[in-house]
Design an enzyme around this catalytic site. Structure first.
Site, mmCIF file in Angstrom:
data_model
loop_
_atom_site.group_PDB
_atom_site.id
_atom_site.type_symbol
_atom_site.label_atom_id
_atom_site.label_comp_id
_atom_site.label_asym_id
_atom_site.label_seq_id
_atom_site.Cartn_x
_atom_site.Cartn_y
_atom_site.Cartn_z
ATOM 1 C CD GLN A 79 34.575 34.846 38.458
ATOM 2 O OE1 GLN A 79 33.770 35.403 39.195
ATOM 3 N NE2 GLN A 79 35.730 35.392 38.101
ATOM 4 C CG HIS A 97 40.424 41.626 31.154
ATOM 5 N ND1 HIS A 97 41.392 42.288 31.884
ATOM 6 C CD2 HIS A 97 40.001 40.588 31.934
ATOM 7 C CE1 HIS A 97 41.542 41.683 33.056
ATOM 8 N NE2 HIS A 97 40.713 40.657 33.107
ATOM 9 N NE ARG A 137 39.704 43.803 35.560
ATOM 10 C CZ ARG A 137 40.952 43.567 35.881
ATOM 11 N NH1 ARG A 137 41.781 44.567 36.108
ATOM 12 N NH2 ARG A 137 41.402 42.330 35.969
ATOM 13 C CE LYS A 188 43.586 38.835 34.865
ATOM 14 N NZ LYS A 188 42.514 38.945 35.891
ATOM 15 N NE ARG A 210 36.772 43.872 39.711
ATOM 16 C CZ ARG A 210 36.036 43.630 38.630
ATOM 17 N NH1 ARG A 210 35.928 42.398 38.169
ATOM 18 N NH2 ARG A 210 35.421 44.611 38.004
#
Length: 222
Positions: free
Chosen positions: A203, A112, A55, A139, A31
């Site tokens: 997660q 998302h 992100r 995804k 990330r």
């Protein structure tokens, strides 16, 4: 012991001893937005392939630069060896960005939803819209508000059999889809390196996921 491919998420510079415990991962996700300038040092420590993600805040991330800077950071990650780049479906000038990045690395096109899980029909429409863009993997991640939301995500994976689709839900009620998505057809699932590296609600850690697959004899179900 056979387990499904697991992408191990890294959000902070890891200790060498911690990385040794991630042998069960198929590959890593770095990330870049959370690692900051430590992403290069982290990449050097890895002995397995890595995917790079950067992100925007609107997508639940922490990157504070402009879009040009964000795409440039992804390009630098590709140059440093990232085999795949996560590109958000909401990215401005998406076609141009994919055309620029795909020659440098594989691209995973992601969506998302941090609020809820739409109906099965709406998810199917979303996925078909995403498939109009050329990517290597697609995804779709939503937020589960009930156990039933897992069913919509697991079924979505099977909608387009000839495409690689990762689909599961965030949140505690969505844990089931995280575990089962490989059995439904997702090419891999996600887990954090450890508790300190979690990047999304619900997660699980890599160790937890591996223990679950081992406990249920995952190999007997594939």
């Amino acid at each position: 012991m056979k387990i499904p491919p697991i992408c191990c998420v890294i959000t902070q510079l890891p200790q060498a001893e911690t990385l040794k415990k991630s042998a069960g991962a198929a590959f890593y996700e770095l990330r870049l937005d959370l690692l900051g300038e430590n992403w290069r040092e982290t990449a050097v420590l890895l002995n397995k392939p890595f995917m790079a993600t950067c992100r925007r805040s609107a997508e639940g991330g922490s990157f504070k630069g402009n879009e040009a800077e964000r795409i440039n950071r992804l390009e630098k990650a590709a140059s440093a060896g990232a085999f795949m780049l996560d590109i958000e479906y909401s990215t401005p000038n998406l076609e141009e960005v994919l055309g620029r990045l795909r020659p440098q690395a594989k691209c995973l096109l992601s969506h998302h939803n941090f609020t809820d899980t739409p109906s099965a029909a709406k998810l199917k429409t979303l996925l078909k819209d995403m498939l109009t863009h050329q990517a290597d993997i697609y995804k779709v991640i939503t937020t589960a508000t009930s156990i039933n939301d897992n069913i919509n995500l697991l079924n979505l994976t099977k909608e387009i059999p000839d495409k690689k689709i990762v689909a599961f839900a965030m949140g505690e009620p969505g844990i089931l889809s995280r575990i089962l998505c490989p059995l439904a057809g997702s090419p891999f699932t996600y887990a954090s390196l450890n508790d300190g590296n979690k990047s999304a609600s619900g997660q699980m850690t890599l160790a937890q996921m591996i223990e679950i697959y081992r406990s249920v004899n995952y190999a007997n179900h594939t």
